[in-house]
Motif scaffolding. Structure first.
Motif, mmCIF file in Angstrom:
data_model
loop_
_atom_site.group_PDB
_atom_site.id
_atom_site.type_symbol
_atom_site.label_atom_id
_atom_site.label_comp_id
_atom_site.label_asym_id
_atom_site.label_seq_id
_atom_site.Cartn_x
_atom_site.Cartn_y
_atom_site.Cartn_z
ATOM 1 N N GLN A 217 3.321 3.080 -10.676
ATOM 2 C CA GLN A 217 4.763 3.099 -10.897
ATOM 3 C C GLN A 217 5.225 1.812 -11.574
ATOM 4 O O GLN A 217 6.154 1.839 -12.390
ATOM 5 N N ALA A 218 4.595 0.692 -11.266
ATOM 6 C CA ALA A 218 4.936 -0.559 -11.935
ATOM 7 C C ALA A 218 4.621 -0.457 -13.427
ATOM 8 O O ALA A 218 5.404 -0.915 -14.270
ATOM 9 N N ARG B 182 5.732 -6.820 -5.505
ATOM 10 C CA ARG B 182 5.681 -7.496 -4.199
ATOM 11 C C ARG B 182 5.098 -6.551 -3.147
ATOM 12 O O ARG B 182 4.281 -6.959 -2.311
ATOM 13 N N THR B 183 5.511 -5.285 -3.212
ATOM 14 C CA THR B 183 4.966 -4.287 -2.288
ATOM 15 C C THR B 183 3.467 -4.126 -2.489
ATOM 16 O O THR B 183 2.707 -4.017 -1.520
ATOM 17 N N VAL B 184 3.023 -4.115 -3.747
ATOM 18 C CA VAL B 184 1.588 -4.001 -4.044
ATOM 19 C C VAL B 184 0.830 -5.167 -3.418
ATOM 20 O O VAL B 184 -0.238 -4.985 -2.814
ATOM 21 N N GLY B 185 1.379 -6.386 -3.549
ATOM 22 C CA GLY B 185 0.729 -7.554 -2.949
ATOM 23 C C GLY B 185 0.636 -7.451 -1.438
ATOM 24 O O GLY B 185 -0.400 -7.783 -0.838
ATOM 25 N N GLU B 186 1.711 -6.968 -0.802
ATOM 26 C CA GLU B 186 1.707 -6.813 0.653
ATOM 27 C C GLU B 186 0.714 -5.746 1.084
ATOM 28 O O GLU B 186 -0.004 -5.917 2.088
ATOM 29 N N LEU B 187 0.648 -4.655 0.342
ATOM 30 C CA LEU B 187 -0.296 -3.583 0.664
ATOM 31 C C LEU B 187 -1.735 -4.046 0.469
ATOM 32 O O LEU B 187 -2.633 -3.619 1.198
ATOM 33 N N SER C 6 8.201 -8.224 4.683
ATOM 34 C CA SER C 6 7.414 -8.818 5.767
ATOM 35 C C SER C 6 6.174 -8.023 6.151
ATOM 36 O O SER C 6 5.654 -8.194 7.229
ATOM 37 N N LEU C 7 5.688 -7.161 5.250
ATOM 38 C CA LEU C 7 4.423 -6.487 5.558
ATOM 39 C C LEU C 7 3.305 -7.493 5.748
ATOM 40 O O LEU C 7 2.367 -7.275 6.507
ATOM 41 N N TYR D 298 -1.329 4.505 -1.324
ATOM 42 C CA TYR D 298 0.013 3.933 -1.481
ATOM 43 C C TYR D 298 -0.010 2.803 -2.502
ATOM 44 O O TYR D 298 0.838 2.731 -3.416
ATOM 45 N N ARG D 299 -0.983 1.904 -2.368
ATOM 46 C CA ARG D 299 -1.087 0.764 -3.277
ATOM 47 C C ARG D 299 -1.345 1.219 -4.716
ATOM 48 O O ARG D 299 -0.723 0.717 -5.663
ATOM 49 N N LYS D 300 -2.243 2.179 -4.872
ATOM 50 C CA LYS D 300 -2.554 2.693 -6.210
ATOM 51 C C LYS D 300 -1.328 3.335 -6.844
ATOM 52 O O LYS D 300 -1.039 3.140 -8.036
ATOM 53 N N MET D 301 -0.576 4.106 -6.037
ATOM 54 C CA MET D 301 0.627 4.753 -6.541
ATOM 55 C C MET D 301 1.650 3.715 -6.998
ATOM 56 O O MET D 301 2.265 3.844 -8.063
#
Length: 312
Positions: free
Chosen positions: A155-156, A224-229, A18-19, A148-151
């Protein structure tokens, strides 16, 4: 166990999925204008400073959590046992949940600071000072979100490479096209899984495919986290741009006022100088007229005396 900097002092404000709920569609005008964050009202410069310090502290926690999450990503990639892999993922998710909550609190503080910085009831100079600190913290948060997004993107990619190696071990005859196609597409993944079960012993195939499925699910979570970030980065960037535009307007306004005051002082000095010059001129004219009168009276007196003596 989480380190003290990552322990949540309050329940999570948002979940892992939910970010986006704090995305770029938030209308600042729709939020209560009491300038409150975490129960703290911004009514004075000291309370504004306290909120700013709180936001800065949240950003510092975010920076530390990103480092821990990156380390846990690496541990998950190279975990050799299912138990260790699951344990690392659970710890990483705890850090990720805490990080979401930290970001939410920092963003909430920034919005409260923004409203307080643009309060029309305070002096423009104070608004400029508040706006300057607000935009600096917003940029700092945006930069950490970008890190954070770049990291997470890196990792992906590492997870994909790890997954490709697992596929290659399980099925050496599989081509790179087949392998990466299986990573990206579910249908291709089923086809490659069928091929693996045909060329490997059943027990070994099940083990490899279970590991592949777990890691493929992890890739989905990371992306999904990358998209939210990405959405959050856009949102914070808009906060930065919005405040910078207002700050520029205030600075220009203050500069115009200062220019007007300077011109006014020059004009006042010019008026005073002209008045002084006019006064000196009138004084000199008065002196000249007085001298002329003295000379005229002296001449008239002299002529009268000469006539009376018959000399003229």
């Amino acid at each position: 166990m989480l380190e003290p900097t990552a322990i949540m002092l309050h329940p999570p404000l948002i979940g892992r999925i939910s970010l986006e709920s704090v995305g770029s569609h938030t209308d600042v005008a729709s939020i209560d204008l009491s300038y409150q964050t975490d129960g703290m009202a911004i009514t004075t410069e000291s309370s504004f400073a306290r909120v700013a310090d709180s936001v800065n502290e949240h950003i510092g926690t975010l920076e530390k959590n990103i480092i821990h999450i990156e380390r846990l990503h690496s541990e998950a990639i190279y975990a050799t046992s299912p138990f260790r892999y699951t344990q690392v993922l659970r710890t990483r998710e705890q850090y990720a949940d805490d990080t979401d909550a930290v970001i939410t609190k920092a963003r909430s503080g920034l919005l409260a600071m923004e409203r307080a910085a643009n309060d029309p009831n305070i002096h423009k100079g104070d608004r400029a000072m508040r706006g300057g600190r607000h935009v600096a913290l917003a940029r700092k948060l945006r930069d950490q979100i970008e890190i954070y997004r770049k990291m997470e993107r890196e990792q992906a990619t590492r997870n994909r490479d790890r997954l490709a190696r697992l596929y290659k071990v399980a099925c050496p005859s599989a081509s790179d096209v087949e392998i990466y196609g299986a990573i990206e597409d579910a249908v291709a993944g089923k086809a490659l899984a069928q091929k693996i079960t045909e060329v490997c012993r059943p027990a070994e195939a099940r083990k490899v495919l279970k590991d592949v499925a777990d890691r493929q699910g992890d890739i989905v979570t990371i992306e999904r986290t990358v998209g939210e970030l990405t959405k959050l980065h856009v949102d914070i960037s808009e906060i930065v741009n919005r405040q910078q535009r207002k700050l520029d307007t205030i600075v220009v306004s203050v500069e115009r006022v200062e220019t007007s005051r300077t011109l006014g002082r020059f004009s006042e000095k010019g008026t005073q100088k002209r008045a002084q010059t006019g006064h000196r001129r009138r004084t000199w004219w008065a002196i000249l007229v007085a001298i002329a009168l003295v000379i005229a009276i002296t001449l008239a007196t002299t002529l009268g005396v000469l006539k009376s003596q018959g000399r003229l």
